[in-house]
Write a protein that holds these residues in place. Structure first.
Motif, PDB file in Angstrom:
ATOM      1  N   LEU A 285       0.842  -1.132  -0.195  1.00  0.00           N
ATOM      2  CA  LEU A 285      -0.287  -0.103  -0.081  1.00  0.00           C
ATOM      3  C   LEU A 285       0.455   1.496   0.042  1.00  0.00           C
ATOM      4  N   ALA A 286       1.907   0.909   0.371  1.00  0.00           N
ATOM      5  CA  ALA A 286       2.735   2.468   0.681  1.00  0.00           C
ATOM      6  C   ALA A 286       3.858   2.494  -0.095  1.00  0.00           C
ATOM      7  N   CYS A 287       4.901   1.115  -0.434  1.00  0.00           N
ATOM      8  CA  CYS A 287       6.143   1.384  -1.237  1.00  0.00           C
ATOM      9  C   CYS A 287       5.490   0.550  -2.681  1.00  0.00           C
ATOM     10  N   GLY A 288       4.547   0.363  -2.653  1.00  0.00           N
ATOM     11  CA  GLY A 288       4.644  -0.076  -4.376  1.00  0.00           C
ATOM     12  C   GLY A 288       4.610   0.779  -6.050  1.00  0.00           C
ATOM     13  N   LYS A 289       3.955   0.486  -6.578  1.00  0.00           N
ATOM     14  CA  LYS A 289       3.898   0.919  -7.753  1.00  0.00           C
ATOM     15  C   LYS A 289       2.566   1.930  -7.235  1.00  0.00           C
ATOM     16  N   VAL A 290       1.417   1.771  -6.519  1.00  0.00           N
ATOM     17  CA  VAL A 290       0.373   2.228  -6.549  1.00  0.00           C
ATOM     18  C   VAL A 290       0.582   2.899  -4.633  1.00  0.00           C
ATOM     19  N   ARG A 291       0.664   3.881  -4.720  1.00  0.00           N
ATOM     20  CA  ARG A 291       0.740   4.226  -3.119  1.00  0.00           C
ATOM     21  C   ARG A 291      -0.298   4.979  -2.504  1.00  0.00           C
ATOM     22  N   VAL A 292      -1.441   4.041  -1.680  1.00  0.00           N
ATOM     23  CA  VAL A 292      -1.920   4.668  -1.544  1.00  0.00           C
ATOM     24  C   VAL A 292      -1.810   5.526  -0.103  1.00  0.00           C
ATOM     25  N   LEU A 293      -0.715   4.413   0.713  1.00  0.00           N
ATOM     26  CA  LEU A 293      -0.332   5.273   1.749  1.00  0.00           C
ATOM     27  C   LEU A 293       0.957   6.004   1.867  1.00  0.00           C
ATOM     28  N   GLN A 294       0.651   6.949   2.315  1.00  0.00           N
ATOM     29  CA  GLN A 294       2.845   7.160   2.917  1.00  0.00           C
ATOM     30  C   GLN A 294       3.554   6.896   4.062  1.00  0.00           C
ATOM     31  N   LYS A 295       4.084   6.658   3.329  1.00  0.00           N
ATOM     32  CA  LYS A 295       5.962   5.927   4.670  1.00  0.00           C
ATOM     33  C   LYS A 295       6.504   6.741   5.479  1.00  0.00           C
ATOM     34  N   ILE A 296       6.431   6.758   6.327  1.00  0.00           N
ATOM     35  CA  ILE A 296       7.374   7.997   7.242  1.00  0.00           C
ATOM     36  C   ILE A 296       8.152   7.065   8.336  1.00  0.00           C
ATOM     37  N   PRO A 297       8.968   7.011   8.588  1.00  0.00           N
ATOM     38  CA  PRO A 297       9.989   7.849   6.998  1.00  0.00           C
ATOM     39  C   PRO A 297      10.301   6.709   5.278  1.00  0.00           C
ATOM     40  N   LYS A 298      10.462   7.193   4.371  1.00  0.00           N
ATOM     41  CA  LYS A 298       9.904   6.457   3.002  1.00  0.00           C
ATOM     42  C   LYS A 298      11.132   4.836   3.475  1.00  0.00           C
ATOM     43  N   GLY A 299      11.444   4.752   2.353  1.00  0.00           N
ATOM     44  CA  GLY A 299      11.905   3.040   2.203  1.00  0.00           C
ATOM     45  C   GLY A 299      11.232   2.264   1.952  1.00  0.00           C
ATOM     46  N   ARG A 300      11.635   0.687   1.353  1.00  0.00           N
ATOM     47  CA  ARG A 300      10.839  -0.060   1.011  1.00  0.00           C
ATOM     48  C   ARG A 300      10.579  -1.377   1.893  1.00  0.00           C
ATOM     49  N   ASP A 301      11.472  -1.042   3.038  1.00  0.00           N
ATOM     50  CA  ASP A 301      11.266  -1.894   4.449  1.00  0.00           C
ATOM     51  C   ASP A 301       9.997  -1.676   5.179  1.00  0.00           C
ATOM     52  N   VAL A 302       9.384  -2.648   6.043  1.00  0.00           N
ATOM     53  CA  VAL A 302       8.240  -1.586   7.038  1.00  0.00           C
ATOM     54  C   VAL A 302       8.655  -1.675   7.961  1.00  0.00           C
ATOM     55  N   GLU A 303       9.320  -1.280   8.875  1.00  0.00           N
ATOM     56  CA  GLU A 303       9.848  -1.509  10.423  1.00  0.00           C
ATOM     57  C   GLU A 303       8.747  -1.048  11.176  1.00  0.00           C
ATOM     58  N   ASP A 304       9.145  -1.336  12.794  1.00  0.00           N
ATOM     59  CA  ASP A 304       8.539  -1.192  13.177  1.00  0.00           C
ATOM     60  C   ASP A 304       7.927  -0.267  13.834  1.00  0.00           C
ATOM     61  N   ASP A 305       9.003   0.814  13.741  1.00  0.00           N
ATOM     62  CA  ASP A 305       8.524   2.451  14.482  1.00  0.00           C
ATOM     63  C   ASP A 305       8.508   3.337  13.220  1.00  0.00           C
ATOM     64  N   TYR A 319      -9.504   4.764 -13.342  1.00  0.00           N
ATOM     65  CA  TYR A 319     -10.939   5.143 -12.363  1.00  0.00           C
ATOM     66  C   TYR A 319     -10.742   4.148 -11.992  1.00  0.00           C
ATOM     67  N   ARG A 320     -11.061   2.710 -11.773  1.00  0.00           N
ATOM     68  CA  ARG A 320     -10.480   1.506 -10.996  1.00  0.00           C
ATOM     69  C   ARG A 320      -8.849   1.247 -10.908  1.00  0.00           C
ATOM     70  N   ILE A 321      -8.516   1.346 -10.067  1.00  0.00           N
ATOM     71  CA  ILE A 321      -7.171   0.723  -9.814  1.00  0.00           C
ATOM     72  C   ILE A 321      -6.936  -0.540  -8.899  1.00  0.00           C
ATOM     73  N   LYS A 322      -5.880  -1.504  -9.713  1.00  0.00           N
ATOM     74  CA  LYS A 322      -5.304  -2.780  -9.113  1.00  0.00           C
ATOM     75  C   LYS A 322      -4.175  -2.795  -8.004  1.00  0.00           C
ATOM     76  N   VAL A 323      -4.397  -2.666  -6.748  1.00  0.00           N
ATOM     77  CA  VAL A 323      -3.476  -2.087  -5.986  1.00  0.00           C
ATOM     78  C   VAL A 323      -3.101  -4.083  -5.592  1.00  0.00           C
ATOM     79  N   ASN A 324      -1.628  -4.678  -6.740  1.00  0.00           N
ATOM     80  CA  ASN A 324      -1.082  -5.659  -6.337  1.00  0.00           C
ATOM     81  C   ASN A 324      -0.857  -5.321  -4.842  1.00  0.00           C
ATOM     82  N   ALA A 325      -0.983  -7.085  -4.617  1.00  0.00           N
ATOM     83  CA  ALA A 325      -0.568  -7.289  -2.942  1.00  0.00           C
ATOM     84  C   ALA A 325       1.227  -7.979  -3.233  1.00  0.00           C
TER      85      ALA A 325
END
Length: 413
Positions: A285-305, A319-325
């Motif tokens: 949701l936040a690091c792929g091609k379709v970023r409907v969320l923003q991650k702070i700080p930016k980066g490819r991996d999801v950290e605990d903080d 109009y319809r966008i596929k958000v690939n898992a």
């Protein structure tokens, strides 16, 4: 004057008999030609497909090739070309050992195509199963055919549910739900994955469960959350969009209806999604091609903080966008797990064959028992593995060794 009468037809009759004898019995040239042809046939024919002593690998590869051909997205391939490809694959299928390995991988891929609507052609799918049924019998394709019956029956159940009194009076507005009701014995085994669903979805599930159990009493419904997918309607400053997402992505996104930003720990506590699955979901949701969320700080991996914010500046031409898992690629461990399940099923078949033979014979030597097992079993197996199954049955008191000769087994009624 003496006249000598000769029989001019006798030498010709002898020659004809000689030709007939050569045709029936052959001569040295015939025997040599036969031996040469037999040798050529033996060297040019294929008895089975084997790759580096791994007799199961060809079965797995053929199943994966079929998945690629039958999956939606094969542009430029006509129905006739696809049918021709299936016929060619069937020729190879006849030579593979371990057809139960092929069935396990084929069933797993077929389930994905049916549940996600990714099949290129239902007619081609049914045609392939019909070919397998002709080749291996109805027992081989029983579960595969059951999967199609479940899909067709689910359509009827959904139509009946929409017309029911429960649906008309109790369902929350603004939500449409379609349910696949799967028979557990037909489909691959999926590990249960817990998730805390939004209130609206919980209500919908409870109402459907009430309807279904009133129609089919004595059954039990178990929801497979990892297989769910949704279409969400999202409102952005620059226009409305529809987001095609998985159920886990849906649960995460709906949290942002009531919050501007959420930390990783907040999302984990609110959704109850398992840690690794949640990280993959947020990454998509936040690091792929379709970023409907923003991650702070930016980066490819999801950290605990990490903290996540809804991206209200999101734009897209469609109009319809596929958000690939973020899908885990099939690892060696996953393929090994599928193969191990096949081997587990084989053990039951071996045990049943041993008991069946011994129940008929009552007393049998080890050599004759092994010989009969090789004749009955339809998959490759080593004598050492058969010996282990015999020892297991002795431990469970199905068989016993003869007191005078340990190479002879007695059946225990």
């Amino acid at each position: 004057m003496e006249t000598e009468v000769k029989n001019p037809g006798r030498p010709q009759l002898t020659r004809q008999r000689s030709r007939i004898q050569r045709l029936e019995n052959g001569d040295q040239n015939t025997k040599f030609s036969y031996r040469t042809a037999t040798t050529h046939k033996r060297f040019n024919s294929i008895d089975s497909l084997d790759i580096e002593e791994n007799t199961n690998r060809p079965a797995e590869l053929i199943a994966k090739f079929l998945d690629e051909k039958l999956r939606a997205g094969n542009k430029g391939t006509s129905e006739e070309e696809l049918e021709g490809t299936l016929d060619k694959v069937l020729v190879l299928f006849r030579f593979i050992q371990g057809k139960d390995v092929f069935e396990a991988f084929y069933k797993k891929d077929l389930a994905k195509r049916l549940l996600l609507g990714k099949s290129a052609s239902i007619d081609a799918e049914k045609s392939m199963i019909s070919k397998l049924k002709t080749e291996c019998g109805s027992q081989f394709t029983n579960k595969l055919e059951g999967m199609f019956k479940d899909i067709e029956l689910s359509k009827e159940i959904n139509e009946s549910f929409k017309q029911s009194s429960q649906a008309r009076t109790k369902l929350p507005t603004g939500i449409e739900l379609s349910v696949h009701v799967l028979t557990m014995g037909y489909w691959p085994t999926y590990p249960p994955m817990d998730v805390r669903l939004p209130h609206e979805l919980n209500v919908y599930q409870d109402i459907f469960k009430e309807f279904y159990l009133s129609k089919y009493s004595g059954r039990r419904l178990m929801w497979q959350n990892s297989l769910g997918h949704c279409v969400l309607k999202a409102e952005y400053p620059k226009g409305k969009k529809e987001l095609a997402v998985s159920l886990f992505q849906t649960v995460v996104l709906m949290l942002f209806n009531d919050a501007e930003n959420l930390s990783f720990q907040d999302i984990k506590e609110a959704t109850g999604i398992e840690d690794k699955e949640l990280r993959r979901t947020l990454q998509s949701l936040a690091c792929g091609k379709v970023r409907v969320l923003q991650k702070i700080p930016k980066g490819r991996d999801v950290e605990d903080d990490d903290t996540f914010v809804f991206n209200d500046q999101f734009t897209a031409p469609l109009y319809r966008i596929k958000v690939n898992a973020i899908q885990m690629k099939e690892t060696v461990e996953e393929n090994t797990s599928t193969t191990e399940r096949v081997f587990q099923d084989r053990q039951y078949q071996v045990d049943a064959a041993i008991v069946r033979i011994m129940k008929t014979r009552k007393v049998l030597s080890h050599t004759l028992l092994i010989t009969e097992l090789f004749q009955q079993l339809k998959f490759p197996i080593k004598p050492a593995d058969l010996k282990k199954r015999i020892e297991s049955l002795i431990d469970r008191e199905y068989l016993e060794r003869d007191k005078n000769n340990p190479q002879i087994y007695n059946y225990l009624a």
